[in-house]
Design a protein around this motif. Structure first.
Motif, short mmCIF file in Angstrom:
data_model
loop_
_atom_site.label_atom_id
_atom_site.label_comp_id
_atom_site.label_asym_id
_atom_site.label_seq_id
_atom_site.Cartn_x
_atom_site.Cartn_y
_atom_site.Cartn_z
N LYS A 117 1.06 18.33 28.40
CA LYS A 117 2.40 18.04 27.74
C LYS A 117 2.26 18.29 26.35
O LYS A 117 3.24 18.83 25.93
N ARG A 118 1.45 17.62 25.58
CA ARG A 118 1.13 17.73 24.21
C ARG A 118 1.06 19.37 23.75
O ARG A 118 1.57 19.66 22.85
N GLU A 121 4.62 20.94 24.13
CA GLU A 121 5.40 20.49 23.13
C GLU A 121 5.08 21.18 21.70
O GLU A 121 5.77 21.22 20.99
N LYS A 124 6.43 24.51 21.58
CA LYS A 124 7.64 24.36 21.23
C LYS A 124 8.21 24.16 19.87
O LYS A 124 9.29 24.74 19.23
N LYS A 125 7.38 23.02 19.37
CA LYS A 125 7.43 22.68 17.97
C LYS A 125 7.43 23.72 16.86
O LYS A 125 8.15 23.67 15.77
#
Length: 213
Positions: A117-118, A121, A124-125
């Motif tokens: 999950k990290r 994300e 995406k960041k």
């Protein structure tokens, strides 16, 4: 830490595999951690054998496999590899099976122990389209994720392992106008963001992510 990143060779009539090309473009270290790159065949069992031999010869803390998936718009870290290796052995091209049955010990599935999950994300960041995937398919990509889990459970308990799917690159879709693509530079940017999340964090974030395709 020492990180092994693998990329599949071209398959299915393609002259290029964006997974392998992106792996080649990764730096040799990230945040002070060594990165080693390894090409593996897109063939059931042979792909696992190449990685297993490499792990027996050198110690790694992390193994991250990269593969191509046509039809997805985003880079997709995979959550789980399922056991479909009790099927018959495919031929040398990974296509039609031959008649010898194979017995595969192990669990029904193995979940990646990376902070998937990290990783999602983080990509995406930095502006890279990414989603967490709950299905790695039923071809060699799923096979290698499952086999990495099996190797971790039975021989290399100290490793963290995972798999990331990447889309086609533009030159692969000139004759596939209905298929999405992503530039190789964007793919590399996404993989770097994922690797940075891997080396920075041991635990994952608690958010609802993940879908099938």
């Amino acid at each position: 830490m020492r990180i092994l990143v693998t990329g599949f060779d071209p398959f299915g009539g393609e002259k290029i595999n964006p997974a392998l090309e992106a792996v080649k473009l990764l730096p040799n270290e990230i945040a002070g951690h060594e990165i080693k790159k390894l090409e593996i065949p897109t063939v059931f069992h042979k792909s696992k054998d190449v990685i297993q031999t490499h792990l027996q010869q050198s110690q790694y803390d992390i193994v991250l496999a990269i593969g191509q998936v046509g039809g997805r718009y985003e880079i997709t870290p995979e959550r789980v590899g399922i056991n479909i290796d009790d099927a018959r052995i495919p031929d040398n091209e990974g296509n039609q099976p031959i008649d010898e049955p194979i017995q595969q010990a192990g669990e029904a599935a193995y979940f990646s122990n990376l902070p998937v999950k990290r990783m999602t994300e983080a990509m995406k960041k930095c502006g890279v389209p990414a989603r967490l995937s709950n299905t790695a398919g039923t071809f060699v990509c799923n096979h290698i994720l499952y086999q990495l889990g099996y190797l971790q459970a039975t021989q290399f308990s100290y490793i963290k392992f995972g798999f990331i799917h990447v889309p086609f690159i533009p030159e692969q879709v000139t004759d596939k106008p209905e298929k999405p693509s992503m530039s190789i530079d964007t793919i590399v940017k996404g993989l770097l963001a994922a690797l940075e999340a891997i080396v920075e964090y041991d635990d994952d974030i608690k958010v609802a992510l993940g879908e099938t395709h």
